[in-house]
Design an enzyme around this catalytic site. Sequence first.
Site, short mmCIF file in Angstrom:
data_model
loop_
_atom_site.label_atom_id
_atom_site.label_comp_id
_atom_site.label_asym_id
_atom_site.label_seq_id
_atom_site.Cartn_x
_atom_site.Cartn_y
_atom_site.Cartn_z
N LYS A 144 -7.36 -8.31 2.62
CA LYS A 144 -6.79 -8.07 3.95
C LYS A 144 -6.00 -6.76 4.00
O LYS A 144 -4.80 -6.75 4.28
CB LYS A 144 -5.89 -9.24 4.35
CG LYS A 144 -5.51 -9.25 5.83
CD LYS A 144 -4.47 -10.33 6.12
CE LYS A 144 -4.01 -10.24 7.56
NZ LYS A 144 -2.85 -11.11 7.83
N GLU A 154 -4.82 -3.52 5.97
CA GLU A 154 -4.58 -3.44 7.41
C GLU A 154 -4.01 -2.08 7.81
O GLU A 154 -3.42 -1.37 6.99
CB GLU A 154 -3.65 -4.58 7.86
CG GLU A 154 -2.36 -4.69 7.10
CD GLU A 154 -1.65 -6.02 7.33
OE1 GLU A 154 -2.30 -7.02 7.70
OE2 GLU A 154 -0.43 -6.07 7.13
N HIS A 196 5.34 -5.69 2.13
CA HIS A 196 5.71 -5.14 3.42
C HIS A 196 6.29 -6.22 4.32
O HIS A 196 6.16 -7.42 4.05
CB HIS A 196 4.51 -4.47 4.11
CG HIS A 196 3.40 -5.42 4.45
ND1 HIS A 196 2.48 -5.87 3.51
CD2 HIS A 196 3.04 -6.04 5.62
CE1 HIS A 196 1.62 -6.69 4.07
NE2 HIS A 196 1.95 -6.82 5.36
#
Length: 364
Positions: A108, A110, A233
Amino acid sequence: MYKLKNNVMNYEWGKIGNNSIISKFISNINENLPYAEMWMGTHKKAMSKVLINNKYIPLNDYLGYNLSFLFKILSIRTALSIQVHPDKETAEKLNKKYPNIYVDDNHKPEMVYPLTKFEALCGFQSNNEIAYNLFQFKEFLEKIIDYDLLYRFLSYKKDDDMKEIFYQLMKSKNTSVISSIVKNIYKLPKLKELVLRIYKQYNMDIGILALLFLNYVKLNIGEVMFLKANVPHAYISGDCLEVMATSDNVIRCGLTSKLRDVELLCNILDYDYKKPNYVEKRNNIFYPDVKDFAMMVLDLNKEKHKIELNSDCHSILLVVKGELKMNGKNIKMGESYILDKKINGILESDMVSKVVICFKPTEK
């Protein structure tokens, strides 16, 4: 091109009612509900539907396959969790072992495109910066992590020591030091306002201490940042567009009431990711360092624009501002459409407009 109907996520961190930018993209807003995300794509958790012969059907039924990317709008009121998304190999193992928790076998990565001023935590600061931050609160931190480890890192600033300190802090159940650190946060003027804000949102959550380790990033509108797999993050505030590989796997360690897996998160973290990865636009397109997706952003001002685009899967178009025509078809602000793999058309606008197309670049 066919019109889409998309799903909204009412996560608690989303902006409320009409304060959410998502209210501009849907109807029937409940003023008491948070509107955190709108999903556009074929993920099974929130499958978009497509209008075919006056009837909405699941998007993957129409396509016959799943898109390689998931396109979202986010509207953030309070900080999201300290998190990472696993790489492909890790995702496959987790999905096989814990399919009810990690529902996807895909990575994932992004990319975020801010629609307002946007704040985030992203990647680790340098060891020197982290040591400076920890030094300000050493008399409190030595109560909850190994004493020798802490002072060895403050002296020599070695990677392995930093990793172990981060792990011990995120694993700690002793949150008593948080209030002491918050009271003394004036020692770090650059972080003072942020720490006090997150403390107000999450109180004694140990994840607040991650702010001493991670980069604090402020993005302007249209300043694009790419996050590869395994990068720590947390989005803090603002509205944005986000495109990612199709997955909903999240591993958390703080600022959340959801499941935390500190052991797993710290084992897969990319500790070498020191600076945010900004993405430059080339010919109106943002290309990240992955093959799963790219994003075209066009700002039109009473003009025509010819588009020629080849994609390895169908694309999604979203009108973010204004109204326009594509090959003569009227498209209003907030509407989204599924486009063919090969796009060859004319966009026309008689007002200031912004249109975004997410696609999968053709492999050469």
